[in-house]
Design an enzyme around this catalytic site. Structure first.
Site, short mmCIF file in Angstrom:
data_model
loop_
_atom_site.label_atom_id
_atom_site.label_comp_id
_atom_site.label_asym_id
_atom_site.label_seq_id
_atom_site.Cartn_x
_atom_site.Cartn_y
_atom_site.Cartn_z
N LEU A 29 3.46 7.72 -4.32
CA LEU A 29 2.78 7.04 -3.21
C LEU A 29 1.37 7.59 -2.98
O LEU A 29 1.11 8.78 -3.12
CB LEU A 29 3.62 7.18 -1.94
CG LEU A 29 5.03 6.61 -2.05
CD1 LEU A 29 5.79 6.81 -0.73
CD2 LEU A 29 5.01 5.12 -2.42
N HIS A 33 -0.38 2.46 -0.83
CA HIS A 33 0.99 2.22 -0.35
C HIS A 33 1.07 2.50 1.15
O HIS A 33 1.70 1.76 1.90
CB HIS A 33 1.99 3.15 -1.06
CG HIS A 33 2.06 2.98 -2.54
ND1 HIS A 33 1.72 3.99 -3.42
CD2 HIS A 33 2.46 1.95 -3.32
CE1 HIS A 33 1.91 3.59 -4.66
NE2 HIS A 33 2.34 2.35 -4.64
N GLN A 57 9.79 -4.44 -16.20
CA GLN A 57 8.41 -4.93 -16.10
C GLN A 57 7.42 -4.15 -16.96
O GLN A 57 6.23 -4.39 -16.93
CB GLN A 57 7.96 -4.99 -14.64
CG GLN A 57 7.71 -3.65 -13.99
CD GLN A 57 7.41 -3.82 -12.51
OE1 GLN A 57 8.28 -4.21 -11.74
NE2 GLN A 57 6.19 -3.54 -12.11
N SER A 180 -4.45 4.26 -7.23
CA SER A 180 -3.42 3.76 -8.15
C SER A 180 -2.56 4.95 -8.58
O SER A 180 -3.08 6.05 -8.80
CB SER A 180 -4.11 3.15 -9.39
OG SER A 180 -3.16 3.00 -10.42
N SER A 181 -1.27 4.71 -8.71
CA SER A 181 -0.39 5.79 -9.17
C SER A 181 -0.82 6.26 -10.56
O SER A 181 -0.69 7.43 -10.91
CB SER A 181 1.06 5.31 -9.23
OG SER A 181 1.44 4.79 -7.98
P1 AMP Z 1 3.13 -0.09 -7.21
O1 AMP Z 1 3.83 1.11 -6.68
O2 AMP Z 1 1.93 0.22 -8.04
O3 AMP Z 1 4.07 -1.07 -7.87
O4 AMP Z 1 2.55 -0.84 -5.95
C1 AMP Z 1 3.37 -1.18 -4.85
C2 AMP Z 1 2.56 -2.03 -3.92
O5 AMP Z 1 1.41 -1.31 -3.49
C3 AMP Z 1 2.03 -3.33 -4.57
O6 AMP Z 1 2.12 -4.39 -3.62
C4 AMP Z 1 0.60 -2.99 -4.88
O7 AMP Z 1 -0.25 -4.10 -4.93
C5 AMP Z 1 0.25 -2.09 -3.71
N1 AMP Z 1 -0.91 -1.25 -4.02
C6 AMP Z 1 -1.09 -0.46 -5.10
N2 AMP Z 1 -2.31 0.13 -5.06
C7 AMP Z 1 -2.92 -0.33 -3.95
C8 AMP Z 1 -4.19 -0.10 -3.35
N3 AMP Z 1 -5.11 0.71 -3.90
N4 AMP Z 1 -4.47 -0.74 -2.20
C9 AMP Z 1 -3.56 -1.57 -1.62
N5 AMP Z 1 -2.34 -1.81 -2.13
C10 AMP Z 1 -2.01 -1.20 -3.27
#
Ligand code: AMP
Length: 269
Positions: A29, A33, A57, A180-181
């Site tokens: 996170l 998130h 995925q 981003s993770s």
């Molecule tokens: P993930 O864990 O990468 O699958 O992302 C989970 C959710 O968090 C998804 O809806 C992503 O679009 C959102 N998300 C990821 N990075 C960001 C960010 N920098 N800003 C806003 N939402 C994000």
């Protein structure tokens, strides 16, 4: 905060009629998130966050294996945020249900990430359909960083499960790089170059807004970005309402996917 390791246990405990906000994640996170979780907490009585690195995925198994995982740290963050429920299902738990909808992406949608990651969105839609069918949340909060993901979830799942989708803005560092993770997998040099790339695209966006004929420069911009990363997978300008190529100065969005080594990053401006 209650942690559920299976969807069935969650279903027994959580009143699905309550005003529940759902934030699906793959963990590791970060502030992106956290912004979604805060939105859910503002809007809903209860907030549920899922952490599930969904194998179906990932179109490359090496990418799935190296995807960053930090469950203990994540749980600490969620506890601090006073999240009500956390779902950490096993792979077996998700796939035994056989409730996944087998959704085929239409050819017209095989663009951007869908073109380059065959099967990726089928995997996303499959797992989201299992979640929504069981959780019946009132709202689901998704980030615009994955813009095509939101577009396809709305298009293929729509309002089938009675859950309303809320788009949330992309959260960035001050230097414009999106949280981003996958940033966890980058070297300092890569991060610096990622910042440069974000700056170049943001500037390009501004130039097009001022003078639409600047879109002609796209190949030059792509070339410039190629010089500071390993490879640009795509750099495209599309209509933000339908992801088609009928663009004008008010509806355009720039989409990018690029690599540092084997780490793939996406963004849009
Ligand atoms: P993930 O864990 O990468 O699958 O992302 C989970 C959710 O968090 C998804 O809806 C992503 O679009 C959102 N998300 C990821 N990075 C960001 C960010 N920098 N800003 C806003 N939402 C994000």
């Amino acid at each position: 905060m209650i942690i559920f390791k299976s969807i069935n246990k969650l279903k027994k405990k959580v009143n699905i009629k309550a005003n529940v906000g759902f934030v699906p994640t793959m963990g590791s996170l970060h502030k992106g998130h956290i912004a979604l979780i805060k939105k859910s907490k503002q809007k809903c009585n209860k907030t549920l966050v899922s952490i599930f690195v969904n194998p179906s995925q990932f179109n490359k198994s090496a990418d799935y294996i190296k995807y960053p995982r930090n469950l203990n740290k994540d749980l600490k963050i969620l506890k601090k945020l006073k999240v009500d429920y956390v779902l950490v299902p096993s792979i077996k738990d998700i796939y035994k249900t056989k409730e996944q909808m087998k959704i085929k992406i239409k050819n017209e949608d095989k663009i951007l990430c869908s073109k380059f990651r065959p099967g990726h969105f089928e995997g996303v839609l499959g797992v989201i359909s299992v979640f929504l069918k069981n959780i019946k949340a009132k709202y689901m909060f998704l980030g615009n960083k994955d813009f095509q993901q939101i577009f396809l979830i709305k298009k293929y799942l729509g309002n089938k499960f009675g859950t309303k989708i809320i788009n949330c803005k992309t959260i960035r560092f001050k230097n414009l790089l999106a949280y981003s993770s996958r940033n966890n997998l980058l070297s300092k040099k890569n991060i610096k170059n990622g910042i440069l790339i974000s700056g170049i695209i943001k500037k390009f966006h501004k130039q097009i807004s001022r003078n639409f004929s600047k879109i002609k420069e796209i190949e030059n911009i792509k070339y410039k970005i190629s010089g500071i990363c390993s490879r640009v997978e795509y750099l495209e300008i599309r209509n933000k309402n339908n992801l088609k190529t009928n663009i004008n100065k008010n509806n355009f969005k720039i989409f990018v996917a690029y690599y540092f080594g084997t780490v793939r990053l996406i963004d849009n401006f």
